[in-house]
Write a protein that holds these residues in place. Structure first.
Motif, PDB file in Angstrom:
ATOM      1  N   PRO A 146       0.835  -1.204   0.000  1.00  0.00           N
ATOM      2  CA  PRO A 146       0.000   0.000   0.000  1.00  0.00           C
ATOM      3  C   PRO A 146       0.867   1.250   0.000  1.00  0.00           C
ATOM      4  CG  PRO A 146      -0.830  -1.611   1.576  1.00  0.00           C
ATOM      5  CD  PRO A 146       0.479  -2.140   1.085  1.00  0.00           C
ATOM      6  N   GLY A 147       0.508   2.186  -0.862  1.00  0.00           N
ATOM      7  CA  GLY A 147       1.330   3.385  -1.005  1.00  0.00           C
ATOM      8  C   GLY A 147       0.745   4.321  -2.035  1.00  0.00           C
ATOM      9  N   PRO A 148       1.581   5.085  -2.730  1.00  0.00           N
ATOM     10  CA  PRO A 148       1.086   6.122  -3.647  1.00  0.00           C
ATOM     11  C   PRO A 148       0.128   5.612  -4.717  1.00  0.00           C
ATOM     12  CG  PRO A 148       3.431   6.410  -3.243  1.00  0.00           C
ATOM     13  CD  PRO A 148       3.051   5.112  -2.599  1.00  0.00           C
ATOM     14  N   LEU A 149       0.427   4.457  -5.336  1.00  0.00           N
ATOM     15  CA  LEU A 149      -0.441   3.989  -6.424  1.00  0.00           C
ATOM     16  C   LEU A 149      -1.794   3.534  -5.890  1.00  0.00           C
ATOM     17  CD1 LEU A 149      -0.969   3.346  -9.364  1.00  0.00           C
ATOM     18  CD2 LEU A 149       0.217   1.152  -9.057  1.00  0.00           C
ATOM     19  N   SER A 150      -1.798   2.711  -4.864  1.00  0.00           N
ATOM     20  CA  SER A 150      -3.084   2.244  -4.322  1.00  0.00           C
ATOM     21  C   SER A 150      -3.876   3.409  -3.731  1.00  0.00           C
ATOM     22  CB  SER A 150      -2.861   1.153  -3.269  1.00  0.00           C
ATOM     23  OG  SER A 150      -2.048   1.612  -2.212  1.00  0.00           O
ATOM     24  N   ASP A 151      -3.192   4.389  -3.125  1.00  0.00           N
ATOM     25  CA  ASP A 151      -3.886   5.559  -2.592  1.00  0.00           C
ATOM     26  C   ASP A 151      -4.529   6.369  -3.716  1.00  0.00           C
ATOM     27  OD1 ASP A 151      -3.095   4.847  -0.062  1.00  0.00           O
ATOM     28  OD2 ASP A 151      -1.463   6.313   0.069  1.00  0.00           O
ATOM     29  N   LEU A 152      -3.812   6.525  -4.818  1.00  0.00           N
ATOM     30  CA  LEU A 152      -4.337   7.255  -5.969  1.00  0.00           C
ATOM     31  C   LEU A 152      -5.606   6.601  -6.497  1.00  0.00           C
ATOM     32  CD1 LEU A 152      -4.163   9.287  -8.367  1.00  0.00           C
ATOM     33  CD2 LEU A 152      -2.570   7.670  -9.456  1.00  0.00           C
ATOM     34  N   VAL A 153      -5.553   5.295  -6.686  1.00  0.00           N
ATOM     35  CA  VAL A 153      -6.720   4.576  -7.195  1.00  0.00           C
ATOM     36  C   VAL A 153      -7.864   4.640  -6.195  1.00  0.00           C
ATOM     37  CG1 VAL A 153      -7.582   2.315  -7.925  1.00  0.00           C
ATOM     38  CG2 VAL A 153      -5.287   3.054  -8.615  1.00  0.00           C
ATOM     39  N   ALA A 154      -7.565   4.456  -4.916  1.00  0.00           N
ATOM     40  CA  ALA A 154      -8.620   4.468  -3.896  1.00  0.00           C
ATOM     41  C   ALA A 154      -9.331   5.809  -3.834  1.00  0.00           C
ATOM     42  CB  ALA A 154      -8.028   4.115  -2.534  1.00  0.00           C
ATOM     43  N   ARG A 155      -8.577   6.913  -3.948  1.00  0.00           N
ATOM     44  CA  ARG A 155      -9.207   8.242  -3.927  1.00  0.00           C
ATOM     45  C   ARG A 155     -10.149   8.425  -5.109  1.00  0.00           C
ATOM     46  NH1 ARG A 155      -3.972   9.829  -2.300  1.00  0.00           N
ATOM     47  NH2 ARG A 155      -3.409  10.446  -4.427  1.00  0.00           N
ATOM     48  N   ALA A 156      -9.715   7.968  -6.288  1.00  0.00           N
ATOM     49  CA  ALA A 156     -10.556   8.112  -7.478  1.00  0.00           C
ATOM     50  C   ALA A 156     -11.812   7.260  -7.371  1.00  0.00           C
ATOM     51  CB  ALA A 156      -9.754   7.736  -8.719  1.00  0.00           C
ATOM     52  N   VAL A 157     -11.660   6.042  -6.882  1.00  0.00           N
ATOM     53  CA  VAL A 157     -12.812   5.146  -6.731  1.00  0.00           C
ATOM     54  C   VAL A 157     -13.809   5.728  -5.737  1.00  0.00           C
ATOM     55  CG1 VAL A 157     -13.557   2.873  -5.923  1.00  0.00           C
ATOM     56  CG2 VAL A 157     -11.523   3.082  -7.377  1.00  0.00           C
ATOM     57  N   GLU A 158     -13.307   6.219  -4.614  1.00  0.00           N
ATOM     58  CA  GLU A 158     -14.202   6.767  -3.587  1.00  0.00           C
ATOM     59  C   GLU A 158     -14.912   8.018  -4.095  1.00  0.00           C
ATOM     60  OE1 GLU A 158     -14.137   7.517   1.224  1.00  0.00           O
ATOM     61  OE2 GLU A 158     -12.261   7.745   0.093  1.00  0.00           O
ATOM     62  N   ALA A 159     -14.215   8.833  -4.866  1.00  0.00           N
ATOM     63  CA  ALA A 159     -14.828  10.053  -5.386  1.00  0.00           C
ATOM     64  C   ALA A 159     -15.975   9.739  -6.341  1.00  0.00           C
ATOM     65  CB  ALA A 159     -13.775  10.906  -6.093  1.00  0.00           C
ATOM     66  N   GLU A 160     -15.866   8.658  -7.098  1.00  0.00           N
ATOM     67  CA  GLU A 160     -16.886   8.332  -8.103  1.00  0.00           C
ATOM     68  C   GLU A 160     -17.967   7.390  -7.591  1.00  0.00           C
ATOM     69  OE1 GLU A 160     -17.264   9.672 -11.010  1.00  0.00           O
ATOM     70  OE2 GLU A 160     -15.428  10.876 -10.980  1.00  0.00           O
ATOM     71  N   THR A 161     -17.654   6.578  -6.578  1.00  0.00           N
ATOM     72  CA  THR A 161     -18.632   5.579  -6.126  1.00  0.00           C
ATOM     73  C   THR A 161     -19.086   5.786  -4.691  1.00  0.00           C
ATOM     74  OG1 THR A 161     -16.986   4.010  -5.261  1.00  0.00           O
ATOM     75  CG2 THR A 161     -17.508   3.895  -7.629  1.00  0.00           C
ATOM     76  N   GLY A 162     -18.332   6.567  -3.921  1.00  0.00           N
ATOM     77  CA  GLY A 162     -18.645   6.729  -2.506  1.00  0.00           C
ATOM     78  C   GLY A 162     -18.112   5.617  -1.635  1.00  0.00           C
ATOM     79  N   LEU A 163     -17.441   4.640  -2.220  1.00  0.00           N
ATOM     80  CA  LEU A 163     -16.887   3.519  -1.474  1.00  0.00           C
ATOM     81  C   LEU A 163     -15.366   3.590  -1.468  1.00  0.00           C
ATOM     82  CD1 LEU A 163     -19.076   0.544  -2.776  1.00  0.00           C
ATOM     83  CD2 LEU A 163     -19.332   1.805  -0.627  1.00  0.00           C
ATOM     84  N   ARG A 164     -14.764   3.327  -0.317  1.00  0.00           N
ATOM     85  CA  ARG A 164     -13.312   3.192  -0.227  1.00  0.00           C
ATOM     86  C   ARG A 164     -12.974   1.731  -0.472  1.00  0.00           C
ATOM     87  NH1 ARG A 164      -9.264   7.140  -0.257  1.00  0.00           N
ATOM     88  NH2 ARG A 164      -7.348   6.272   0.669  1.00  0.00           N
ATOM     89  N   PRO A 165     -12.279   1.406  -1.558  1.00  0.00           N
ATOM     90  CA  PRO A 165     -12.089   0.000  -1.896  1.00  0.00           C
ATOM     91  C   PRO A 165     -11.196  -0.742  -0.913  1.00  0.00           C
ATOM     92  CG  PRO A 165     -10.795   1.402  -3.353  1.00  0.00           C
ATOM     93  CD  PRO A 165     -11.673   2.306  -2.548  1.00  0.00           C
ATOM     94  N   GLU A 166     -11.589  -1.958  -0.601  1.00  0.00           N
ATOM     95  CA  GLU A 166     -10.758  -2.850   0.203  1.00  0.00           C
ATOM     96  C   GLU A 166      -9.521  -3.241  -0.604  1.00  0.00           C
ATOM     97  OE1 GLU A 166     -10.894  -7.461   1.877  1.00  0.00           O
ATOM     98  OE2 GLU A 166     -12.726  -6.494   1.140  1.00  0.00           O
ATOM     99  N   LEU A 167      -8.381  -3.277   0.067  1.00  0.00           N
ATOM    100  CA  LEU A 167      -7.145  -3.716  -0.576  1.00  0.00           C
ATOM    101  C   LEU A 167      -7.048  -5.226  -0.415  1.00  0.00           C
ATOM    102  CD1 LEU A 167      -4.651  -0.949   0.638  1.00  0.00           C
ATOM    103  CD2 LEU A 167      -6.231  -0.923  -1.303  1.00  0.00           C
ATOM    104  N   SER A 168      -7.129  -5.949  -1.523  1.00  0.00           N
ATOM    105  CA  SER A 168      -7.279  -7.396  -1.465  1.00  0.00           C
ATOM    106  C   SER A 168      -6.212  -8.100  -2.303  1.00  0.00           C
ATOM    107  CB  SER A 168      -8.671  -7.779  -1.983  1.00  0.00           C
ATOM    108  OG  SER A 168      -8.808  -9.181  -2.103  1.00  0.00           O
TER     109      SER A 168
END
Length: 379
Positions: A302-324
């Protein structure tokens, strides 16, 4: 604006059952070239692949997307209620083989990349590496693209694989790693004989049963911070013997292992070979072992790339994605040696099923997420 729904439907209409190209990569190459991407077909063997780059070669800010246009066979076509290669929309749902896995993902990141470079040409490069050999042997697909990139001094700084990653709701999960996968086949050879005179034979079946029990009863580990416990499944045991009064000469069996980052394929191979040797010595039989390692376990911390994707996903869906790290293997297992990689895509509930389908609003959401990722990455 490039319509990702129409592009998904057009790709579905290309019958690209692995390893057939079916016109899918040709369609994408034309579309990307018209948008100013430099495109190269990186075909190897019987497999077709496409490399496309917008922006300068070798830039230290080169964001990549990876995906595949090949699909699994449709199976019994008469069981489908919608034609598998028609790309029809009914009630807000797009049907067809590859709708979920993963022509929608390819259409979403291709359309996002095209519109992004047209609207806001970035200071850097965008690379699309699209293969026709993910559902097959995966020998001449993404690996061929990575070999080509190395030979041409092409480099991705980070990459998203657009595989479906969400179990039930759009945005709930992303993949930051995958378990390793391997299969071991065993062939036990004894001495055939009459079942009424077992002392004159060497029965391979009890030896195989002992070996399978030893392997299946062994706890490989208890899991790690980011991985579930490794698993071993007995997947077949067979003698091919229809006679009840004959002790067969041979028995075959196989196990499949999904392993976490506590193991390597080589280490597990040594363990399997040692177990087979011990059982062979105990029963006085010969055991031949064959092992195929499909992929090693890997983790993008977990770091810059996963944080970048998570922010974009949450902004568009309202969900913070689980890191799996759950699920099977993907082509991310090859890309992890090239650059940091994560996976994010649609809900995958119908992948590989009859009447495979995707909600069209999910395709639009996915394009919006990819666009947001590109915007923040290059801002």
């Amino acid at each position: 604006m490039t319509d990702p729904i129409q592009l998904t439907a057009d790709l579905i209409r290309c019958p690209s059952v692995t390893p057939e190209e079916g016109g899918a990569l040709t369609l994408l190459e034309s579309l990307l070239a018209d948008a100013g991407f430099e495109c190269d077909r990186v075909d190897r063997g019987a497999v077709s692949n496409l490399f496309a780059r917008w922006g300068p070669k070798g830039h230290d800010r080169s964001f990549g997307f990876n995906g595949h246009t090949d699909v699994v066979p449709v199976g019994d076509e008469s069981a489908w209620t919608k034609p598998p290669f028609a790309g029809e929309i009914h009630g807000g749902t797009l049907y067809g083989r590859g709708a979920t896995d993963m022509k929608s993902g390819v259409a979403a990141f291709a359309s996002a990349a095209i519109d992004f470079v047209r609207k806001t040409p970035p200071d850097g490069a965008i690379i699309l590496a699209i293969t026709g050999d993910e559902e097959g042997d995966a020998v001449d697909g993404t690996t061929a693209l990575l070999d080509y990139m190395q030979a041409q001094s092409e480099q991705m700084s980070a990459c998203i694989v657009g595989e479906p990653t969400c179990p039930d709701m759009m945005g709930e999960m992303m993949k930051i790693g995958r378990r390793g996968s391997m299969t071991a086949w065993f062939e036990v050879t004894g001495v055939q004989g009459h079942s009424a005179y077992p002392h004159r034979a060497k029965n391979p079946v009890p030896a195989m049963a002992r070996l399978m029990d030893r392997l299946a009863s062994h706890q490989l580990d208890k899991g790690t911070d980011h991985f579930d416990a490794s698993t071993l499944a007995v997947v077949t045991m067979d003698t091919g013997n229809p006679a009840t009064n004959v002790i067969p000469a041979q028995c075959t069996g196989a196990v499949n292992i999904r392993f976490n980052d506590l193991h390597t394929g080589a280490g597990l191979s040594d363990w399997l070979t040692d177990e087979a040797r011990l059982v062979a010595e105990e029963f006085g039989v010969n055991i031949r072992t064959r092992i195929k390692i499909s992929g090693e376990s890997f983790l993008t911390p977990p770091g810059p790339l996963s944080d970048l994707v998570a922010r974009a996903v949450e902004a568009e869906t309202g969900l913070r994605p689980e890191l799996s790290t759950t699920g099977g293997t993907s082509d991310a297992r090859f890309i992890k040696d090239h650059c940091p990689v994560v996976e994010f895509g649609l809900v995958g509930r119908t992948m590989h099923q009859v009447d495979e389908c995707v909600a069209v609003d999910q395709i639009l959401q996915l394009k919006a997420i990819y666009t947001r990722i590109l915007t923040e990455y290059f801002s």
